[in-house]
Design a protein around this motif. Structure first.
Motif, PDB file in Angstrom:
ATOM      1  N   VAL A  16      77.977  -8.120 -35.617  1.00  0.00           N
ATOM      2  CA  VAL A  16      77.178  -8.236 -34.399  1.00  0.00           C
ATOM      3  C   VAL A  16      75.718  -8.001 -34.770  1.00  0.00           C
ATOM      4  CG1 VAL A  16      76.909  -7.438 -32.028  1.00  0.00           C
ATOM      5  CG2 VAL A  16      79.141  -7.202 -33.175  1.00  0.00           C
ATOM      6  N   ILE A  17      74.898  -9.017 -34.545  1.00  0.00           N
ATOM      7  CA  ILE A  17      73.461  -8.874 -34.819  1.00  0.00           C
ATOM      8  C   ILE A  17      72.849  -7.989 -33.732  1.00  0.00           C
ATOM      9  CG2 ILE A  17      71.272 -10.108 -35.051  1.00  0.00           C
ATOM     10  CD1 ILE A  17      73.083 -11.050 -37.216  1.00  0.00           C
ATOM     11  N   VAL A  18      72.125  -6.950 -34.156  1.00  0.00           N
ATOM     12  CA  VAL A  18      71.490  -6.053 -33.190  1.00  0.00           C
ATOM     13  C   VAL A  18      69.987  -6.013 -33.466  1.00  0.00           C
ATOM     14  CG1 VAL A  18      73.558  -4.703 -32.672  1.00  0.00           C
ATOM     15  CG2 VAL A  18      72.164  -4.086 -34.651  1.00  0.00           C
ATOM     16  N   GLY A  19      69.303  -4.902 -33.111  1.00  0.00           N
ATOM     17  CA  GLY A  19      67.859  -4.818 -33.343  1.00  0.00           C
ATOM     18  C   GLY A  19      67.541  -4.524 -34.793  1.00  0.00           C
ATOM     19  N   THR A  20      66.295  -4.105 -35.049  1.00  0.00           N
ATOM     20  CA  THR A  20      65.861  -3.888 -36.421  1.00  0.00           C
ATOM     21  C   THR A  20      66.241  -2.483 -36.896  1.00  0.00           C
ATOM     22  OG1 THR A  20      63.942  -5.168 -35.746  1.00  0.00           O
ATOM     23  CG2 THR A  20      63.906  -4.289 -37.958  1.00  0.00           C
ATOM     24  N   ARG A  21      66.819  -2.428 -38.049  1.00  0.00           N
ATOM     25  CA  ARG A  21      67.219  -1.180 -38.715  1.00  0.00           C
ATOM     26  C   ARG A  21      68.181  -0.331 -37.870  1.00  0.00           C
ATOM     27  NH1 ARG A  21      65.366   0.867 -43.455  1.00  0.00           N
ATOM     28  NH2 ARG A  21      65.689   3.057 -43.811  1.00  0.00           N
ATOM     29  N   PRO A  22      69.390  -0.860 -37.639  1.00  0.00           N
ATOM     30  CA  PRO A  22      70.376  -0.096 -36.867  1.00  0.00           C
ATOM     31  C   PRO A  22      70.851   1.126 -37.642  1.00  0.00           C
ATOM     32  CG  PRO A  22      71.387  -2.068 -37.770  1.00  0.00           C
ATOM     33  CD  PRO A  22      69.913  -2.166 -38.070  1.00  0.00           C
ATOM     34  N   ARG A  23      71.000   2.256 -36.929  1.00  0.00           N
ATOM     35  CA  ARG A  23      71.287   3.512 -37.623  1.00  0.00           C
ATOM     36  C   ARG A  23      72.602   4.162 -37.215  1.00  0.00           C
ATOM     37  NH1 ARG A  23      66.797   5.821 -40.308  1.00  0.00           N
ATOM     38  NH2 ARG A  23      68.381   7.236 -41.099  1.00  0.00           N
ATOM     39  N   ARG A  24      72.738   4.595 -35.973  1.00  0.00           N
ATOM     40  CA  ARG A  24      73.876   5.436 -35.619  1.00  0.00           C
ATOM     41  C   ARG A  24      74.602   4.876 -34.395  1.00  0.00           C
ATOM     42  NH1 ARG A  24      71.787  10.480 -37.662  1.00  0.00           N
ATOM     43  NH2 ARG A  24      70.886   9.825 -39.649  1.00  0.00           N
ATOM     44  N   PHE A  25      75.799   5.451 -34.169  1.00  0.00           N
ATOM     45  CA  PHE A  25      76.661   4.962 -33.094  1.00  0.00           C
ATOM     46  C   PHE A  25      77.061   6.052 -32.127  1.00  0.00           C
ATOM     47  CE2 PHE A  25      78.312   2.243 -36.671  1.00  0.00           C
ATOM     48  CZ  PHE A  25      77.965   1.021 -36.136  1.00  0.00           C
ATOM     49  N   ILE A  26      77.455   5.631 -30.935  1.00  0.00           N
ATOM     50  CA  ILE A  26      78.410   6.386 -30.137  1.00  0.00           C
ATOM     51  C   ILE A  26      79.343   5.384 -29.453  1.00  0.00           C
ATOM     52  CG2 ILE A  26      77.067   8.499 -29.647  1.00  0.00           C
ATOM     53  CD1 ILE A  26      76.846   6.983 -26.810  1.00  0.00           C
ATOM     54  N   LEU A  27      80.548   5.865 -29.166  1.00  0.00           N
ATOM     55  CA  LEU A  27      81.495   5.090 -28.366  1.00  0.00           C
ATOM     56  C   LEU A  27      81.548   5.737 -26.994  1.00  0.00           C
ATOM     57  CD1 LEU A  27      84.336   4.847 -31.013  1.00  0.00           C
ATOM     58  CD2 LEU A  27      83.120   2.897 -30.054  1.00  0.00           C
ATOM     59  N   THR A  28      81.532   4.924 -25.942  1.00  0.00           N
ATOM     60  CA  THR A  28      81.649   5.521 -24.615  1.00  0.00           C
ATOM     61  C   THR A  28      83.092   5.991 -24.418  1.00  0.00           C
ATOM     62  OG1 THR A  28      82.049   3.339 -23.673  1.00  0.00           O
ATOM     63  CG2 THR A  28      79.785   4.172 -23.603  1.00  0.00           C
ATOM     64  N   LYS A  29      83.249   6.939 -23.514  1.00  0.00           N
ATOM     65  CA  LYS A  29      84.566   7.566 -23.365  1.00  0.00           C
ATOM     66  C   LYS A  29      85.603   6.610 -22.777  1.00  0.00           C
ATOM     67  CE  LYS A  29      83.064  11.654 -24.729  1.00  0.00           C
ATOM     68  NZ  LYS A  29      83.515  12.397 -25.883  1.00  0.00           N
ATOM     69  N   ASP A  30      85.138   5.591 -22.045  1.00  0.00           N
ATOM     70  CA  ASP A  30      86.087   4.613 -21.503  1.00  0.00           C
ATOM     71  C   ASP A  30      86.478   3.571 -22.561  1.00  0.00           C
ATOM     72  OD1 ASP A  30      83.879   3.011 -21.779  1.00  0.00           O
ATOM     73  OD2 ASP A  30      83.608   2.611 -19.640  1.00  0.00           O
ATOM     74  N   ALA A  31      85.940   3.769 -23.785  1.00  0.00           N
ATOM     75  CA  ALA A  31      86.281   2.924 -24.935  1.00  0.00           C
ATOM     76  C   ALA A  31      85.782   1.490 -24.790  1.00  0.00           C
ATOM     77  CB  ALA A  31      87.790   2.926 -25.197  1.00  0.00           C
ATOM     78  N   LYS A  32      84.947   1.228 -23.793  1.00  0.00           N
ATOM     79  CA  LYS A  32      84.519  -0.159 -23.587  1.00  0.00           C
ATOM     80  C   LYS A  32      83.249  -0.520 -24.349  1.00  0.00           C
ATOM     81  CE  LYS A  32      86.766  -0.964 -19.196  1.00  0.00           C
ATOM     82  NZ  LYS A  32      86.661  -0.647 -17.764  1.00  0.00           N
ATOM     83  N   GLU A  33      82.381   0.469 -24.548  1.00  0.00           N
ATOM     84  CA  GLU A  33      81.077   0.147 -25.120  1.00  0.00           C
ATOM     85  C   GLU A  33      80.827   0.885 -26.434  1.00  0.00           C
ATOM     86  OE1 GLU A  33      78.839  -0.514 -20.806  1.00  0.00           O
ATOM     87  OE2 GLU A  33      78.303   1.197 -22.065  1.00  0.00           O
ATOM     88  N   LEU A  34      80.123   0.191 -27.306  1.00  0.00           N
ATOM     89  CA  LEU A  34      79.631   0.784 -28.543  1.00  0.00           C
ATOM     90  C   LEU A  34      78.109   0.765 -28.466  1.00  0.00           C
ATOM     91  CD1 LEU A  34      80.180   1.701 -31.552  1.00  0.00           C
ATOM     92  CD2 LEU A  34      79.890  -0.707 -32.158  1.00  0.00           C
ATOM     93  N   TRP A  35      77.484   1.912 -28.575  1.00  0.00           N
ATOM     94  CA  TRP A  35      76.024   1.989 -28.529  1.00  0.00           C
ATOM     95  C   TRP A  35      75.493   2.148 -29.953  1.00  0.00           C
ATOM     96  CZ3 TRP A  35      73.459   4.802 -23.835  1.00  0.00           C
ATOM     97  CH2 TRP A  35      74.116   4.448 -22.655  1.00  0.00           C
TER      98      TRP A  35
END
Lengths: 404, 334
Positions: B186-205
């Motif tokens: 998945v192409i994202v912005g410039t220099r992607p660093r860290r993640f979280i997953l939402t608790k409903d398991a639907k989104e990856l930030w």
């Protein structure tokens, strides 16, 4: 770039535990049809910047070697993106005996659809090439010539300057000196036209940031006894007081022997001592050391200014292709010169290109031979839109006028 | 609190009884309560006691360049990735001594465990892979090539998918853990660093450091469905470099360290609205919640300190000195 060298770049210093399965798996995502996009790289066969007669190679003004590996690193870095968006990024490089030669090469490449060429050329040759290929849909990346006239009265619409201008370098130096309250500067000027441009830039920088040029004195690289006053560091720095000595020496051979030889015990900046740079291998912030390490895996030497400029040139192309979803040439240029360009140069704030003179905005590390002491913009030097524009000629002062 | 640390010391001494005691301990207490701060440049973990005015309990000398830290499930061991020595140091939480080491390839930075902690996934910046290390044998059992400079790694709840960022390739690799293969990017912005997953398991930030954004990816489609842009008061977009992110237990709020913009942003997970900015120290990266989610700790990499935010008022109530270039903060609250 061949497949084997891609693999080499990907696996790097792996432990030998990588199974062939794992290596191919990541690459085997889906077999999209790939569009080849080649970037060109040209330099003179007798590259005056690498001439061993010109200067000892350890001086800051003399590159460690041809910057071609910088471009190769950029292409290696682009392979993952290429696989995902269906573009095969490649590099073609040619040495030319003359600008006519290089012109013919670029024309051939242009006929094959190439739009971007990295040029490791001195200022005069760069201008000649830019004029020779002005009729082609080709943009040239300048990775070597810092002369301000190339960004001013002699600017060309088909040239983008990835290497900092002299004025950006002297602005960085002046900011540093002013921040330390070393405001009285003795300027030593070498004999070349580039040295004259550096001195002009330093005078403007000093004026702009509130430093004072005590005096500009010419020096000569000579032991000629009739010219002792200009050839002897102690004599050429005597008879006046100053906080610091700035040396404009595009060959670096005089500056190399100037430290600890001044009449007064004063630091030297410019071509020796504390040097403003596009890149230093000793840079450690902002992920810069990772860039340097990847470079050193490709070629067994330090990464320097021109290497970085070649690397960031490829990155500008790759990002423009990525973010425009492989747009046509005008679309790529519009993105590259637009506000959205957001290059990660390993130098902190994102980099973009000034639309008024096609100079890449960038931080300037101030380095000794083995340490980066600070980086400009120095804290506290602010600009109304982008602090990186405290370095170099700003839009209102620019003499550059692109046609149309 | 004291009881727990005594208990942990006992656990480490009396191996045969460890399991029973640990189970009892976990049910009764909330860990030592200590705050652990890894410091990249001073090569140490400073251990603070919040219950005793943040007094330094111990200065643990680690291998060089300690960065990401995680506890084991019962918080008896602390793992820290040491980038310069290619190793993960293992620290006994009861004694605060290094008791073991896990070798990795060059320059480990971020890592995660699987749920039963039999495997460890670690990103290796310099050879551009994510490695899977068997905790039992401490050997690398698989290595997955990524784009250059992989950084953040996160494992889905069902452990079927591993996500890894590539800082240089500006993308998130979606990796099937069963086959060890990249199945999507998945192409994202410039220099992607860290993640979280939402608790409903639907989104990856994903935090995009250089473009100053957080990309929100819909996990069902692997498409970016929203991009958050942060502009705290007095800063310009180019100065905003988000990296560290934390989500609270109830999954309503994400805390984003905005790097050189010297603020933490509070983002509403349901609406994607940026609710607040709190001024902290210089180059705020990793954020971590304190016990009962009353406090947020923020590692400030360039001011060598840790900001403490009161989550009721969302104000920075205190700053404590750390080592040189603090990287990660962690609280022993279990």
């Amino acid at each position: 770039m061949t497949n084997s060298s891609i693999l080499r770049a990907v696996t790097g210093a792996a432990l030998g535990l990588v199974s062939a399965f794992a290596v191919t798996a990541a690459m085997a995502q889906e077999a999209k049809p790939t569009t080849p996009i080649d970037i060109g790289y040209v330099e003179l066969a007798k590259n005056p910047m690498l001439d061993p007669e010109r200067a000892y190679y350890m001086v800051p003004v003399r590159p460690f070697g041809s910057p071609l590996p910088g471009a190769e690193l950029g292409i290696a870095d682009a392979q993952t993106i290429g696989k995902v968006i269906g573009v095969d990024f490649g590099l073609k490089s040619e040495l030319g005996d003359s600008i006519d030669d290089i012109n013919a090469t670029v024309r051939g490449w242009s006929g094959e659809g190439m739009n971007f060429v990295i040029a490791d050329l001195p200022a005069t040759e760069l201008l000649a090439l830019s004029d020779a290929v002005a009729d082609l849909p080709v943009t040239i990346f300048n990775i070597a010539a810092g002369e301000d006239n190339l960004r001013g009265a002699d600017c060309r619409a088909n040239v983008v300057h990835m290497i900092p201008s002299f004025r950006m370098l002297t602005d960085a130096t002046a900011q540093y000196l002013v921040s330390r309250h070393w405001k009285n500067i003795l300027v030593l000027q070498g004999p070349s036209p580039a040295d004259q441009q550096m001195v002009d830039a330093m005078q403007q920088s000093a004026k702009f940031f509130g430093a004072r040029i005590v005096e500009v004195r010419p020096f000569l690289l000579s032991n000629d006894p009739t010219n002792r006053e200009r050839g002897n560091v102690a004599l050429v720095t005597g008879g006046t007081d100053y906080d610091v000595v700035y040396i404009a020496d595009s060959d670096g051979e005089f500056a190399r022997f100037a430290q600890y030889e001044t009449n007064l015990p004063r630091p030297i900046v410019g071509a020796a001592g504390l040097t403003p740079k596009a890149w230093s291998w000793a840079y450690q912030k902002h992920g810069s050391s990772e860039v340097t390490q990847r470079f050193e895996q490709l070629v067994p030497r330090h990464m320097d200014d021109q290497d970085w400029a070649a690397w960031i040139s490829t990155k500008a192309v790759v990002q423009s292709v990525l973010r425009t979803k492989n747009g046509d040439y005008p679309t790529l240029l519009a993105y590259m010169f637009g506000e959205k360009l957001n290059l990660d140069g390993g130098k902190g704030n994102p980099l973009s290109i000034r639309p008024w003179d096609h100079q890449l905005r960038q931080a300037i590390p101030l380095a000794t031979t083995n340490a980066v002491l600070d980086e400009a913009p120095i804290t506290g030097f602010l600009h109304q839109t982008n602090d990186l524009d405290t370095l170099g000629v700003d839009q209102p002062q620019s003499a550059c006028r692109f046609p149309g | 609190m004291l009881n727990t640390s005594v208990l942990k010391r006992l656990v480490s001494r009396l191996a045969p009884l460890a399991l029973i005691l640990a189970t009892v301990g976990a049910a009764e207490a909330a860990g030592t309560g200590y705050l652990f701060v890894s410091n990249e440049r001073s090569n140490n973990i400073l251990v603070f006691d919040p219950a005793n005015d943040y007094a330094v309990v111990k200065d643990i000398k680690t291998s060089r360049r300690p960065r990401d830290m995680h506890f084991n499930n019962d918080h008896t061991l602390l793992y820290v990735a040491c980038g310069e020595d290619d190793v993960i140091d293992v620290i006994d939480v009861a004694t605060l001594e290094i008791v073991d080491q896990i070798p990795t390839a060059r320059s480990p930075e971020m890592f995660v465990f699987n749920k039963d902690q039999t495997e460890l996934y670690v990103s290796n910046e310099e050879n551009s892979t994510v490695q899977i290390i068997s905790m039992k044998d401490k050997i690398i059992v698989n290595e997955i090539p990524t784009g250059a400079e992989p950084e953040g790694v996160i494992l889905s709840e069902d452990e079927k998918t591993l996500y890894a960022t590539s800082e240089v390739a500006d993308m998130v690799h979606v990796i099937d853990t069963a086959t060890g293969t990249v199945v999507d990017n998945v192409i994202v912005g410039t220099r992607p660093r860290r993640f979280i997953l939402t608790k409903d398991a639907k989104e990856l930030w994903v935090s995009d450091e250089l473009s100053g954004e957080v990309s929100i990816i819909d996990r069902a489609t692997n498409q970016v469905i929203n991009t958050l842009t942060f502009v705290p008061p007095g800063f310009r977009p180019v100065d905003v470099t988000p990296v560290g992110m934390t989500i609270n237990e109830s999954g309503t709020t994400v805390y984003v360290g905005l790097g050189r913009a010297n603020h933490v942003a509070f983002v509403n997970v349901a609406t994607h609205e940026i609710e607040d900015y709190t001024l902290v120290g210089s180059r705020a990266w990793e954020t971590r919640l304190g016990p009962d989610e009353k406090l947020l700790y923020v590692a400030n990499g360039l001011s060598d300190d840790v900001s403490i935010i009161d989550l009721e008022t969302r104000k920075n109530i205190r700053t404590i000195s750390a080592g040189r270039i603090p990287h990660t903060v962690l609280v022993d609250d279990k």
